[in-house]
Design an enzyme around this catalytic site. Structure first.
Site, PDB file in Angstrom:
ATOM      1  N   SER A 184       0.862  -1.184   0.000  1.00 14.92           N
ATOM      2  CA  SER A 184       0.000   0.000   0.000  1.00 14.92           C
ATOM      3  C   SER A 184       0.896   1.231   0.000  1.00 14.92           C
ATOM      4  O   SER A 184       1.759   1.349  -0.860  1.00 14.92           O
ATOM      5  CB  SER A 184      -0.948  -0.031   1.202  1.00 14.92           C
ATOM      6  N   HIS A 211      -2.830  -1.171  -3.238  1.00 18.10           N
ATOM      7  CA  HIS A 211      -3.928  -0.230  -3.027  1.00 18.10           C
ATOM      8  C   HIS A 211      -3.754   0.978  -3.949  1.00 18.10           C
ATOM      9  O   HIS A 211      -2.918   1.838  -3.711  1.00 18.10           O
ATOM     10  CB  HIS A 211      -3.978   0.239  -1.573  1.00 18.10           C
ATOM     11  N   ASP A 307      -3.791  -4.907   6.361  1.00 17.41           N
ATOM     12  CA  ASP A 307      -4.138  -5.766   5.237  1.00 17.41           C
ATOM     13  C   ASP A 307      -2.989  -6.734   4.954  1.00 17.41           C
ATOM     14  O   ASP A 307      -1.834  -6.328   4.843  1.00 17.41           O
ATOM     15  CB  ASP A 307      -4.424  -4.918   4.001  1.00 17.41           C
TER      16      ASP A 307
END
Length: 368
Positions: A184, A211, A307
């Site tokens: 991310s 992401h 995540d």
């Protein structure tokens, strides 16, 4: 800026952070944008406006005069421009992180993803003046806090998960038939570094969940192709998982895998996951652990939040291996830390060291 200057700047930023403030520089040629962003910073108690600049050249000069933690950088400016100036800005920033203020246009996506691959930590969309709302301010403040706090925290040379059995010296449980990467905030730069150092003869398929908005994915795929010298495709439902190629989760769905006629294929899932991310790393790792019976090597790079932690547990329980990026090189040590604190990481390394670890771990079954 010398190494000594960089270290001194980092110490001063740490002192500011201990005082509960994060110092922000705004670099934008638009007076309206600078004014609105200034008000948002000033209305947030733990953020301090350190400086503003109306062009990249001005920003470079001011970085030698003030200490900052976060630089909000517009890329489309007269003169040198934010993208061309980014390497010099990072060199002069003394360890401060850059958040790109980007647009959703095709040109904006190209410049933004290029900036992220060059070392910018994150991007936030540049809305129209009418869209500078309290929700936008909250999102901006959250990103600044996460990245700014990470850049000013004291860096430890070694991390040992508290009260967890370390897996750092353990061998690979199963030779990997597939490589998975989750990332991310700050992850694109790290991913490009790692893939650049990974030789082509490592021919496992590589699945990526990063992401990013959907409109940025075509540019992201091209960046990965350049960095890795491999074909990179945005995954579509039913697409074959192919040796030597990179499959990328689309920005509006999770990349998972299934078996069809004895071969692995991509599926695009759009269910809600506990961490709220889309695409999410967790469902990708969960499906790979099942389809490949644990013959998975998963790598968790820089990113905000947790995540990947749930999926990493599935991979390890099935006999696979998890590597994570270290704190020192992460823009935000959130996702890697969540995995490390669970004692799931076999190694905690820099992007370059991760590539070396993949090589030395004999993940390619044809080597054995």
């Amino acid at each position: 800026m010398t190494m000594a200057d960089t270290n001194q700047a980092g110490q001063r930023r740490a002192a500011h952070n201990q005082a509960g403030t994060i110092r922000v520089m705004i670099v934008d040629d638009s007076l309206i944008a600078r004014t609105v962003l200034r008000k948002m910073i000033e209305q947030t108690s733990d953020l301090v406006l350190a400086a503003t600049a109306n062009c990249a050249e001005d920003a470079i000069v001011k970085l030698s005069q003030v200490d900052v933690d976060i630089i909000l950088l517009d890329l489309e400016m007269p003169g040198m421009g934010g993208l061309a100036a980014l390497p010099e800005i990072l060199a002069c920033a003394g360890g401060a992180q850059v958040i790109v203020i980007s647009s959703l246009t095709t040109e904006g996506a190209e410049a933004t993803v290029t900036a992220l691959s060059m070392g910018a930590a994150d991007t936030i969309l540049k809305p129209r003046p009418s869209e500078f709302t309290s929700d936008y301010r909250s999102d901006l403040a959250t990103r600044i806090r996460a990245i700014g706090s990470s850049s000013t925290e004291p860096k430890k040379t070694c991390f040992v998960p508290p009260e967890k059995k370390s897996r750092q010296t353990g061998p690979l449980s199963k030779p990997a038939e597939v490589i998975a990467i989750g990332a991310s905030t700050g992850g694109i730069h790290s991913m490009c570094q790692m893939l650049h150092d990974l030789p082509k003869y490592i021919d496992q398929p590589i699945l990526v969940s990063q992401h990013l908005p959907r409109s940025f994915m075509p540019v992201f795929a091209r960046q990965l192709e350049i960095a890795s010298s491999r074909k990179a495709r945005i995954a579509e439902d039913g697409m074959a998982v192919t040796a030597g190629e990179i499959l990328i989760a689309p920005g509006d769905g999770h990349l998972v895998t299934a078996m069809k006629d004895g071969k692995a294929v991509a599926r695009i899932a759009r269910h809600t996951v506990p961490n709220g991310c889309c695409p999410s790393v967790d469902p990708m790792l969960e499906s790979l652990a099942e389809i490949y019976d644990g013959a998975v090597l998963a790598i968790i790079l820089s990113g905000m939040g947790r995540d990947g932690a749930l999926g990493a547990r599935c991979v390890v329980d099935a006999g696979g291996t998890i590597l994570v990026q270290n704190r020192e090189t992460s823009a935000v040590w959130g996702m890697p830390r969540a995995v490390a604190e669970e004692g799931l990481a076999s190694a905690i390394l820099s992007p370059e060291e991760l590539a070396t670890r993949i090589l030395s771990s004999k993940v390619v079954t044809k080597w054995t």
